[in-house]
Design a protein around this motif. Structure first.
Motif, PDB file in Angstrom:
ATOM      1  N   GLU A  58       0.860  -1.190   0.000  1.00  0.00           N
ATOM      2  CA  GLU A  58       0.000   0.000   0.000  1.00  0.00           C
ATOM      3  C   GLU A  58       0.892   1.234   0.000  1.00  0.00           C
ATOM      4  O   GLU A  58       1.850   1.314   0.777  1.00  0.00           O
ATOM      5  CB  GLU A  58      -0.916   0.042   1.221  1.00  0.00           C
ATOM      6  CG  GLU A  58      -1.786   1.308   1.215  1.00  0.00           C
ATOM      7  CD  GLU A  58      -2.793   1.394   2.368  1.00  0.00           C
ATOM      8  OE1 GLU A  58      -2.780   0.529   3.264  1.00  0.00           O
ATOM      9  OE2 GLU A  58      -3.586   2.363   2.357  1.00  0.00           O
ATOM     10  N   SER A 115      -1.302  -0.777  -4.149  1.00  0.00           N
ATOM     11  CA  SER A 115      -2.564  -0.077  -3.892  1.00  0.00           C
ATOM     12  C   SER A 115      -2.334   1.383  -3.543  1.00  0.00           C
ATOM     13  O   SER A 115      -1.450   1.715  -2.762  1.00  0.00           O
ATOM     14  CB  SER A 115      -3.299  -0.727  -2.713  1.00  0.00           C
ATOM     15  OG  SER A 115      -3.614  -2.057  -3.020  1.00  0.00           O
ATOM     16  N   GLU A 149      -7.722   2.092  -3.785  1.00  0.00           N
ATOM     17  CA  GLU A 149      -8.442   1.892  -2.526  1.00  0.00           C
ATOM     18  C   GLU A 149      -9.361   3.075  -2.274  1.00  0.00           C
ATOM     19  O   GLU A 149      -8.921   4.216  -2.281  1.00  0.00           O
ATOM     20  CB  GLU A 149      -7.465   1.811  -1.334  1.00  0.00           C
ATOM     21  CG  GLU A 149      -6.725   0.521  -1.248  1.00  0.00           C
ATOM     22  CD  GLU A 149      -5.900   0.402   0.044  1.00  0.00           C
ATOM     23  OE1 GLU A 149      -6.106   1.178   1.006  1.00  0.00           O
ATOM     24  OE2 GLU A 149      -5.039  -0.484   0.072  1.00  0.00           O
ATOM     25  N   SER A 177     -10.489  -1.734  -4.482  1.00  0.00           N
ATOM     26  CA  SER A 177     -10.513  -2.248  -3.121  1.00  0.00           C
ATOM     27  C   SER A 177     -11.319  -1.312  -2.231  1.00  0.00           C
ATOM     28  O   SER A 177     -11.249  -0.091  -2.383  1.00  0.00           O
ATOM     29  CB  SER A 177      -9.062  -2.335  -2.620  1.00  0.00           C
ATOM     30  OG  SER A 177      -9.016  -2.690  -1.265  1.00  0.00           O
ATOM     31  N   ASP A 179     -11.685   0.278   1.242  1.00  0.00           N
ATOM     32  CA  ASP A 179     -10.855   0.553   2.413  1.00  0.00           C
ATOM     33  C   ASP A 179     -11.719   0.707   3.662  1.00  0.00           C
ATOM     34  O   ASP A 179     -12.875   1.102   3.568  1.00  0.00           O
ATOM     35  CB  ASP A 179     -10.108   1.873   2.152  1.00  0.00           C
ATOM     36  CG  ASP A 179      -8.834   1.993   2.952  1.00  0.00           C
ATOM     37  OD1 ASP A 179      -8.528   1.096   3.769  1.00  0.00           O
ATOM     38  OD2 ASP A 179      -8.128   2.998   2.766  1.00  0.00           O
TER      39      ASP A 179
END
Ligand code: C2E
Ligand code: CA
Ligand code: CA
Ligand code: CA
Length: 276
Positions: A58, A115, A149, A177, A179
Motif C-alpha cells: 500500500e 494499492s 483503494e 478495493s 478501504d
C-alpha cells in the motif's frame, strides 16, 4: 453537548477562527510542498497469512518538510480534501506510483500489486478515468498491477456515478478495493452491484480479535461474505502474533501491519523484500 456559559461564544468563535487559519496555512504550505518535492511515497507490505509471503504494497503518503518532523497524512489529507488540491496531490501520487511500478518491473523486483488511496473529490473529478487511462499508456507495466483503494463513503456519495466509473476502471485492468470496510454505517447491499476485487478490514475490528468473541465473529462473517462474493481480503493494522494467529484460524488470506512491516521509503522496502 457543550455547556455554553454566557459570553463563551467569543471563545468558541476565536477557536474556530484559529482552526480556519491553521487549515489555511497548512493548505498553503502543502501547495508549496508539492512544488518543492517535499512529498514522498512510503510503502507498507501486505503478506499472506498462511506463509507470510509478500503479496502487495500500500502506498502511504508522507510530507517531509526540510528540517522538521514528518507530517502524517492523517493531518494534511483532510485539509487537502477540502479543495481541489487533493486532485493535484492524488494525480502526483498516481504518477509517482506508476513510475516506481514500471521501474521495479524493469529491475526485476517482485512487489505484487500496488494499492493507492483515492479521495472522493479526486475519484469524482470529471476526467479521472481518462487521466488514469493516459497514465497507463505512459506506464504500460502498471496495467494489472495497480489497485485503487476507496472508502465506502467515496462510493456511496454517488452510487450510480461510482458504478459506471468503477466499471471503466476495471476495464483498464486496474483493481478496486474497499478501504476501512465495515466502519461505515451502510448495509453491504451495494457490493452486489459493484466490480470490487478486495475488502480491507479496518484495524478497529482487528485490534481485539484475539480477545473479544464479538469482534472475531464479525471478522468471520466478513470473511465469509468476501468468499461468497469472490473478493480478496486484507486485514489491516495487525500488531501482534496473537492477532495474526486468530486471522490464520479464520482463514483470512492476507494482512498488513506493524507486526511485520511499517510503512517505509523505497530503499528500505527493496531491502525488506530481498530479505523475505
Ligand atoms: P488508511 O488508508 O486506512 O491507511 C492505514 C493507516 O494505518 C496508515 O496510516 C498506516 O501507516 C497505518 N497502519 C498500518 N499498519 C498499522 C498498525 O499495525 N497499527 C497502527 N496503529 N496503524 C497502522 P497513515 O500512513 O498515517 O495514513 C493515514 C490515512 O491517510 C490513510 O488511512 C489514508 O486514508 C490517508 N492517506 C495516506 N496516503 C494517502 C494518499 O496518497 N492519498 C489519499 N487520498 N489518502 C492517503
Ligand atoms: Ca488505505
Ligand atoms: Ca484502511
Ligand atoms: Ca482510513
Amino acid at each position: 453537548a457543550k455547556h455554553v456559559a454566557p459570553g463563551s461564544h467569543v471563545f468558541f468563535s476565536q477557536e474556530m477562527a484559529d482552526e480556519v487559519q491553521e487549515r489555511l496555512s497548512i493548505s498553503n504550505a502543502l501547495q508549496q510542498a508539492l512544488t518543492n518535492h517535499e512529498l514522498e511515497l512510503y510503502f507498507q507490505p501486505q503478506q499472506r497469512v498462511k506463509d507470510n509471503r509478500p503479496q502487495g504494497l500500500e502506498v502511504l503518503l508522507r510530507w517531509l518538510p526540510p528540517g522538521k518532523k514528518p507530517i502524517s497524512p492523517g493531518i494534511f489529507i483532510p485539509v487537502a480534501e477540502e479543495t481541489s488540491l487533493i486532485c493535484d496531490i492524488g494525480d502526483w501520487v498516481l504518477q509517482q506510483t506508476c513510475d516506481r511500478i514500471q521501474y521495479w518491473q524493469e529491475q526485476g523486483h517482485q512487489t505484487g500489486r500496488v494499492s493507492v488511496n483515492i479521495s472522493a473529490r479526486h475519484f469524482h473529478s470529471v476526467d479521472f478515468v481518462s487521466r488514469l487511462s493516459l497514465l497507463l499508456q505512459q506506464f504500460p507495466a502498471c496495467r494489472h498491477r495497480l489497485t485503487l483503494e476507496m472508502t465506502e463513503g467515496v462510493i456511496l456519495e454517488s452510487l450510480h456515478e461510482s458504478r459506471s466509473r468503477m466499471a471503466q476502471i476495471k476495464a483498464l485492468g486496474v483493481g478496486l478495493s474497499i478501504d476501512d470496510f465495515g466502519t461505515g454505517y451502510s448495509s453491504f447491499a451495494y457490493l452486489r452491484e459493484l466490480p470490487v476485487d478486495e475488502l480491507k478490514l479496518d484495524r478497529a475490528f482487528i485490534q481485539y480479535i484475539d480477545q473479544r468473541p464479538q469482534d472475531r465473529a464479525i471478522i468471520a462473517c466478513l470473511l465469509e461474505l468476501a468468499r461468497t462474493l469472490q473478493m480478496s481480503v486484507v486485514a489491516e493494522g495487525v500488531e501482534t502474533e496473537s492477532q495474526l494467529a486468530t486471522l490464520a484460524e479464520l482463514n483470512c488470506p492476507a494482512y498488513q501491519g506493524y507486526l511485520r512491516a511499517r510503512p517505509m521509503p523505497e530503499a528500505e522496502l527493496l531491502r525488506w523484500l530481498a530479505e523475505q
